[in-house]
Motif scaffolding. Structure first.
Motif, PDB file in Angstrom:
ATOM      1  N   UNK A 195       0.838  -1.200   0.000  1.00  0.00           N
ATOM      2  CA  UNK A 195       0.000   0.000   0.000  1.00  0.00           C
ATOM      3  C   UNK A 195       0.876   1.255   0.000  1.00  0.00           C
ATOM      4  N   UNK A 196       1.979   1.222   0.748  1.00  0.00           N
ATOM      5  CA  UNK A 196       2.914   2.358   0.738  1.00  0.00           C
ATOM      6  C   UNK A 196       3.536   2.530  -0.640  1.00  0.00           C
ATOM      7  N   UNK A 197       3.908   1.386  -1.214  1.00  0.00           N
ATOM      8  CA  UNK A 197       4.500   1.368  -2.553  1.00  0.00           C
ATOM      9  C   UNK A 197       3.561   2.044  -3.564  1.00  0.00           C
ATOM     10  N   UNK A 198       2.242   1.766  -3.453  1.00  0.00           N
ATOM     11  CA  UNK A 198       1.275   2.371  -4.362  1.00  0.00           C
ATOM     12  C   UNK A 198       1.322   3.887  -4.231  1.00  0.00           C
ATOM     13  N   UNK A 199       1.381   4.370  -2.969  1.00  0.00           N
ATOM     14  CA  UNK A 199       1.363   5.820  -2.770  1.00  0.00           C
ATOM     15  C   UNK A 199       2.581   6.486  -3.388  1.00  0.00           C
ATOM     16  N   UNK A 228     -16.231 -16.914   1.105  1.00  0.00           N
ATOM     17  CA  UNK A 228     -15.721 -15.749   1.823  1.00  0.00           C
ATOM     18  C   UNK A 228     -15.467 -14.632   0.816  1.00  0.00           C
ATOM     19  N   UNK A 229     -15.802 -13.414   1.220  1.00  0.00           N
ATOM     20  CA  UNK A 229     -15.521 -12.243   0.381  1.00  0.00           C
ATOM     21  C   UNK A 229     -14.851 -11.249   1.294  1.00  0.00           C
ATOM     22  N   UNK A 230     -13.630 -10.847   0.935  1.00  0.00           N
ATOM     23  CA  UNK A 230     -12.857 -10.125   1.941  1.00  0.00           C
ATOM     24  C   UNK A 230     -11.993  -9.033   1.346  1.00  0.00           C
ATOM     25  N   UNK A 231     -11.870  -7.973   2.109  1.00  0.00           N
ATOM     26  CA  UNK A 231     -10.929  -6.889   1.839  1.00  0.00           C
ATOM     27  C   UNK A 231      -9.503  -7.434   1.723  1.00  0.00           C
ATOM     28  N   UNK A 232      -8.657  -6.724   0.961  1.00  0.00           N
ATOM     29  CA  UNK A 232      -7.270  -7.202   0.811  1.00  0.00           C
ATOM     30  C   UNK A 232      -6.271  -6.508   1.743  1.00  0.00           C
ATOM     31  N   UNK A 233      -6.724  -5.517   2.512  1.00  0.00           N
ATOM     32  CA  UNK A 233      -5.849  -4.786   3.451  1.00  0.00           C
ATOM     33  C   UNK A 233      -4.561  -4.290   2.804  1.00  0.00           C
ATOM     34  N   UNK A 234      -4.666  -3.904   1.540  1.00  0.00           N
ATOM     35  CA  UNK A 234      -3.499  -3.333   0.876  1.00  0.00           C
ATOM     36  C   UNK A 234      -2.514  -4.354   0.339  1.00  0.00           C
ATOM     37  N   UNK A 270      -4.492 -15.239  -0.253  1.00  0.00           N
ATOM     38  CA  UNK A 270      -5.411 -15.326   0.886  1.00  0.00           C
ATOM     39  C   UNK A 270      -4.688 -15.458   2.215  1.00  0.00           C
ATOM     40  N   UNK A 271      -3.673 -16.368   2.247  1.00  0.00           N
ATOM     41  CA  UNK A 271      -3.017 -16.674   3.520  1.00  0.00           C
ATOM     42  C   UNK A 271      -2.356 -15.423   4.106  1.00  0.00           C
ATOM     43  N   UNK A 272      -1.857 -14.579   3.223  1.00  0.00           N
ATOM     44  CA  UNK A 272      -1.199 -13.357   3.667  1.00  0.00           C
ATOM     45  C   UNK A 272      -2.191 -12.381   4.281  1.00  0.00           C
ATOM     46  N   UNK A 273      -3.372 -12.319   3.692  1.00  0.00           N
ATOM     47  CA  UNK A 273      -4.425 -11.439   4.225  1.00  0.00           C
ATOM     48  C   UNK A 273      -4.878 -11.954   5.592  1.00  0.00           C
ATOM     49  N   UNK A 274      -5.095 -13.250   5.690  1.00  0.00           N
ATOM     50  CA  UNK A 274      -5.545 -13.825   6.966  1.00  0.00           C
ATOM     51  C   UNK A 274      -4.458 -13.643   8.031  1.00  0.00           C
ATOM     52  N   UNK A 282     -10.084 -25.258   3.349  1.00  0.00           N
ATOM     53  CA  UNK A 282      -9.616 -25.489   1.983  1.00  0.00           C
ATOM     54  C   UNK A 282     -10.765 -25.666   0.993  1.00  0.00           C
ATOM     55  N   UNK A 283     -11.922 -26.077   1.479  1.00  0.00           N
ATOM     56  CA  UNK A 283     -13.074 -26.262   0.581  1.00  0.00           C
ATOM     57  C   UNK A 283     -13.905 -24.989   0.426  1.00  0.00           C
ATOM     58  N   UNK A 284     -13.542 -23.944   1.154  1.00  0.00           N
ATOM     59  CA  UNK A 284     -14.294 -22.688   1.036  1.00  0.00           C
ATOM     60  C   UNK A 284     -13.747 -21.851  -0.118  1.00  0.00           C
ATOM     61  N   UNK A 285     -14.638 -21.223  -0.852  1.00  0.00           N
ATOM     62  CA  UNK A 285     -14.236 -20.279  -1.883  1.00  0.00           C
ATOM     63  C   UNK A 285     -13.842 -18.979  -1.191  1.00  0.00           C
ATOM     64  N   UNK A 286     -12.909 -18.271  -1.785  1.00  0.00           N
ATOM     65  CA  UNK A 286     -12.433 -17.028  -1.172  1.00  0.00           C
ATOM     66  C   UNK A 286     -12.261 -16.000  -2.284  1.00  0.00           C
ATOM     67  N   UNK A 287     -12.971 -14.899  -2.148  1.00  0.00           N
ATOM     68  CA  UNK A 287     -12.978 -13.844  -3.170  1.00  0.00           C
ATOM     69  C   UNK A 287     -12.425 -12.573  -2.540  1.00  0.00           C
ATOM     70  N   UNK A 288     -11.475 -11.949  -3.200  1.00  0.00           N
ATOM     71  CA  UNK A 288     -10.917 -10.700  -2.699  1.00  0.00           C
ATOM     72  C   UNK A 288     -11.656  -9.522  -3.316  1.00  0.00           C
ATOM     73  N   UNK A 289     -12.112  -8.607  -2.447  1.00  0.00           N
ATOM     74  CA  UNK A 289     -12.792  -7.414  -2.956  1.00  0.00           C
ATOM     75  C   UNK A 289     -11.959  -6.180  -2.599  1.00  0.00           C
TER      76      UNK A 289
END
Lengths: 197, 197, 197, 197
Positions: A5-9, D61-67, D73-77, D96-103
């Protein structure tokens, strides 16, 4: 805030290098015909990626998920490496500073995070590389043109299963999408960057 | 409820005939080269529209707005008629029972009402005709393929400024988008309808 | 080039006034409860439209098609006038210089020409008015916020069938979409324009 | 074909359980007020996920990417777990059987893979849970309603920083998006499944 995110900025903005489906399992009909051209395109793309690094141009991989709907890049790259894409992965494995977008269909813009990432990068110009020239590259180029991005599709950084069809696709991108299509030998990234209005 | 809304409820579904940019002002560079091919394609499209009427297949015009952002079909058609599109309008003027979608860019799916209309019509298969084969028809075909529509692009109902590029675009639609591209002389609408899964 | 296309090139940019579903047939359940509030909101919107004219802010109507898929603005307005929307049409009939976008669903951004028009107008800020506050205005505000438009939803220019729900919708637009919601009596358009970064 | 791709082919279809932003770093202003309600909603969602497993309903799962724009996925979690989201991760870690979508934005449908995944799952009905009720859940519900999905937003599986605003958001989803909003105590998943047309 994540480092990315910093890199983007701090990104210089204006141009992004897109690498489409180069993490490729090469497991479809006709992949054997694609492979030599794909490896040549990957080598040209690697040189261009080096040039992008030198110029501060962000690098965005856009890649098929191969049926792994976990949004887990490493799993997709592992799958490709264990299929017939080992040499492509060795050449062009995404780095931690590279953006990576998963696409579920042919265009990099359709049902992907790309339409949000590109404005964050401040990009209005796109250098487009990857596989296949007459499918995912062509569809992505069409969507980029409709969204008014300037396009350079270096002719030696794309490939398809049929060199004639690669030429037709490049001709259509030049004529219908106003894309620059000179090769990386004919045009340097820094010179294309200098052409911006 | 408007008559058209009632008509939608009664539509047989499954297939729609799309007519792209046939209300065409022919006022761009190269339009003189496009015109004879465009008129031939319009005549083939007219015969196909008759067949669509006979088979109960809904007809959807998708057309550029020529800078008239009033969402007023009649004004767009008038503009075309007063420019160099008079013969096209005479051949294929939209009727009151035809759907008409305004597109502001190249693809019929991008920033238009089409993605809502097609499901209302129950359409999962598309017959795609119009201008130009290597631009708006090609872009629309790509978007239709990504949305998993079956495609028939009758080769004699599309045209571009360069007959070679028309052939290339048709070849790419056949290879990359699994489109049927036989002409209306080689394939009858009723036979294509019968091929549905 | 149409006069409207020339007008776009001359537009001052940065802000657009959006008027949602004010050409309203008022023919749904609860429309009788909506009508008085709708007329009050229409009067406030008319004053705001005058101010927009004075400030050179482009005016964009965004309206339901009432089942008329002909893309013919005049037909939609006629339908509304002959249903229970006559007073709304008298107050706010679109003028030839107003942009008019047809929406087939609730949000002004979903499957409409708007995502192409707004960048052409150079707009990054939106003044949002119309009906109903808790449906089409709310959905349009959400989509505008995701596309990073600054928002002002003047509280007196929107209405719904239930004044409590109008307040809830305004509160959510203020809290979740960072919208300014002061009324046109509390805030002048020229002062909001002056706040731009 | 990946195991997940096979799993999609075998999916019963018709309904999907969506879990929005439950992998939540709780690092924004007001997160301390959200946390207790979020944990209660997570517990109710966990019970519902068990019921979904029993009924063969796919979990997305539908989840923010936190930058983190790596599509990993594993990095976001991991990021969420190391911030203030540890208890949420312990309760609801994706399997592992759950779908995961990044928004990348508020709605699960905007610039994400979801519009391609849901048709593959054969889903026309959605059970929607997660955080925050008045932002990402509300925006996702609006987009689902426009795409004509039936909606159940169980009132006890969503939360926001303000319980009053949660009630308002639920009321708007009920009134403007025809969503069922009974809690998981008032309505069983199997009974909602049985209501399908």
């Amino acid at each position: 805030m994540s480092e990315m995110a910093q890199q983007i900025e701090q990104a210089a903005g204006s141009t992004a290098l897109l690498i489409v489906d180069m993490m490729n399992a090469l497991d479809f009909d006709g992949a054997d015909r694609l492979k030599p051209a794909a490896l040549a395109a990957a080598r040209a793309t690697l040189r261009l990626r080096d040039e992008a690094d030198a110029q501060g141009v962000p690098v965005v991989y856009i890649n098929d998920n191969y049926g792994y709907w976990h949004s887990e890049q490493s799993r997709i790259v592992d799958h490709v490496e264990q299929a017939d894409g080992r040499e492509l992965v060795e050449l062009l494995r995404p780095r931690d500073t590279d953006y990576f977008i998963i696409k579920p269909q042919f265009s990099g813009f359709y049902a992907t995070n790309l339409p949000v990432l590109l404005p964050k990068l401040g990009a209005s110009r796109i250098v487009l590389t990857g596989l296949a020239a007459d499918i995912c590259v062509l569809f992505t180029a069409a969507d980029a043109h409709m969204r008014e991005y300037d396009l350079w599709v270096p002719g030696d950084t794309v490939a398809s299963a049929d060199s004639q069809r690669t030429r037709w696709a490049l001709d259509i991108m030049a004529q219908s999408m106003k894309a620059e299509t000179r090769t990386t030998e004919e045009l340097q990234l820094k010179d294309w960057l200098a052409q911006a209005d």
